[in-house]
Write a protein that holds these residues in place. Sequence first.
Motif, short mmCIF file in Angstrom:
data_model
loop_
_atom_site.label_atom_id
_atom_site.label_comp_id
_atom_site.label_asym_id
_atom_site.label_seq_id
_atom_site.Cartn_x
_atom_site.Cartn_y
_atom_site.Cartn_z
N THR A 48 55.59 49.78 39.91
CA THR A 48 55.04 50.38 39.70
C THR A 48 53.48 49.92 38.85
O THR A 48 52.67 49.87 39.79
N ARG A 49 53.56 50.73 38.28
CA ARG A 49 52.68 49.75 37.00
C ARG A 49 52.37 48.66 37.62
O ARG A 49 50.74 48.06 37.49
N ALA A 50 53.56 46.82 37.74
CA ALA A 50 53.16 46.04 37.72
C ALA A 50 52.20 45.95 39.32
O ALA A 50 51.06 45.16 39.62
N ARG A 51 52.82 46.49 40.62
CA ARG A 51 52.05 46.56 41.61
C ARG A 51 50.69 46.57 41.43
O ARG A 51 49.14 46.31 42.18
N SER A 53 48.91 47.27 38.70
CA SER A 53 48.09 46.46 38.03
C SER A 53 47.61 45.05 39.08
O SER A 53 46.56 44.15 39.49
N ARG A 54 48.76 44.33 39.84
CA ARG A 54 48.45 43.19 40.80
C ARG A 54 47.26 43.73 42.15
O ARG A 54 46.16 42.92 41.81
N LEU A 56 44.47 45.44 41.61
CA LEU A 56 43.43 45.86 41.04
C LEU A 56 43.01 44.06 39.95
O LEU A 56 41.89 44.00 40.81
N ARG A 57 44.00 43.47 39.96
CA ARG A 57 43.80 41.67 39.58
C ARG A 57 43.37 41.31 40.38
O ARG A 57 41.90 40.49 40.86
N THR A 58 43.22 41.53 42.07
CA THR A 58 43.68 40.46 42.87
C THR A 58 42.09 40.53 43.57
O THR A 58 41.38 42.01 43.71
N PRO A 59 41.29 39.56 44.26
CA PRO A 59 39.81 39.43 44.51
C PRO A 59 39.99 40.42 45.65
O PRO A 59 40.68 40.14 46.59
N ASN A 60 38.79 41.06 46.14
CA ASN A 60 39.02 41.99 47.33
C ASN A 60 38.77 40.83 48.46
O ASN A 60 37.30 40.49 48.09
N LYS A 61 39.03 40.41 49.24
CA LYS A 61 38.34 39.96 50.92
C LYS A 61 37.69 40.74 51.62
O LYS A 61 37.75 41.17 52.09
#
Length: 61
Positions: A48-51, A53-54, A56-61
């Motif tokens: 869950t923490r990894a999801r 984190s991912r 939050l790191r991916t830019p919103n399109k």
Amino acid sequence: MAEKPKSMVLGVVAAAVFAGLGRMVIQKVRADRAARNHRVTGPLDKETRARISRALRTPNK
């Protein structure tokens, strides 16, 4: 024979200890009640923490 005067130090210390313990118990109960009312969750697992984190790191399109 004259009686020895009793020291009040032990009584005062005992009262202070009980008051401190009582205060700690009341704070714990209030904190638990607030956590339950606000639905605070416990620690998250690694997946869950990894999801999160991912996401939050991916830019919103």
